[in-house]
Design a protein around this motif. Sequence first.
Motif, mmCIF file in Angstrom:
data_model
loop_
_atom_site.group_PDB
_atom_site.id
_atom_site.type_symbol
_atom_site.label_atom_id
_atom_site.label_comp_id
_atom_site.label_asym_id
_atom_site.label_seq_id
_atom_site.Cartn_x
_atom_site.Cartn_y
_atom_site.Cartn_z
ATOM 1 N N ALA A 25 14.705 2.471 9.319
ATOM 2 C CA ALA A 25 14.139 3.527 8.479
ATOM 3 C C ALA A 25 12.711 3.116 8.135
ATOM 4 C CB ALA A 25 14.958 3.701 7.211
ATOM 5 N N LEU A 26 11.778 4.030 8.347
ATOM 6 C CA LEU A 26 10.369 3.761 8.088
ATOM 7 C C LEU A 26 9.872 4.705 7.005
ATOM 8 C CD1 LEU A 26 7.654 2.388 8.872
ATOM 9 C CD2 LEU A 26 7.343 4.244 10.523
ATOM 10 N N LYS A 27 9.226 4.150 5.995
ATOM 11 C CA LYS A 27 8.659 4.954 4.905
ATOM 12 C C LYS A 27 7.159 4.691 4.815
ATOM 13 C CE LYS A 27 11.412 3.439 1.562
ATOM 14 N NZ LYS A 27 12.072 3.397 0.221
ATOM 15 N N ALA A 28 6.411 5.732 4.479
ATOM 16 C CA ALA A 28 4.970 5.591 4.274
ATOM 17 C C ALA A 28 4.515 6.642 3.276
ATOM 18 C CB ALA A 28 4.214 5.750 5.587
ATOM 19 N N ASN A 29 3.454 6.339 2.547
ATOM 20 C CA ASN A 29 2.898 7.329 1.633
ATOM 21 C C ASN A 29 2.154 8.403 2.421
ATOM 22 O OD1 ASN A 29 0.853 5.167 2.100
ATOM 23 N ND2 ASN A 29 -0.445 6.598 0.962
#
Length: 271
Positions: A25-29
Amino acid sequence: MTSKLLSDRRGSRAWKVTTATGHLALKANNPEADETRDKAAELAQEDRHLLQLAEAGALNAGYRIDAGPWTGGRWLAVQWIDGVPVRRAFALARGPEGDRPSVRPWLLTIARTWAARLARMHAAEWTHADVQPTNTLITGQGAAEVIDFTLSCGPDTANRIPYRGAITHITSPEVAAAILATPDTTHVQVPPASDVWGLGASLFWCWTGYRPASYADEAPRPEKLREIATGRTLDLAAVRPWEFPKFETLIRACLDVDPGGRPTAAEVAAW
């Protein structure tokens, strides 16, 4: 490598990324979002929390994969958990057709494993501080897995974004009262008993379809917090979809208005 966008809201984006070795899972603003909160700072805080939780033995070290800056802010990659949010998992149990022999032990297993995840954090002097249905996934084996450690509270409160509450509906009475009584810049440290309230409130909400406290959806947040701070909750027996005394006793115990009267997460796990 392939990626699938899962969400794009409140200033952040999340993807499921598939590589030759598995999923993550990849999260970024999202720097272009109309969002007042600094999501890049929140991602940096979650990354620090993951490292600290792993060092304290409260979280598996392999959960955090990597993190770093990009031209628009911060990104964070974690282990993919193949599960569904609690509210969606409880869809069958919310109706009268959920009253069947196979569902009862399944519900208790979810409560037990969810509490065990929290107990591991509490033993390391941490609290999750954002216990809610969307931050817990139910796997195909009926086990609960906790995610999103951005707001977690550890023994070191320096150099962190002040905690001012998470999702309103799951806030414990004591945390609601502390938020109302302090300025927006004051950090409110969440105790383990408040995680237990969040567990009970989440189980109440997902099983019955009703939030534990009663207030209008359009009410201002301070008004909702004032109602929550009273400790008054809906009568579980009046809104439950079907009778399940053991599960109801557990939920009521977690929602004791007195934090000292609630069981610990470890006691819930051993219920």
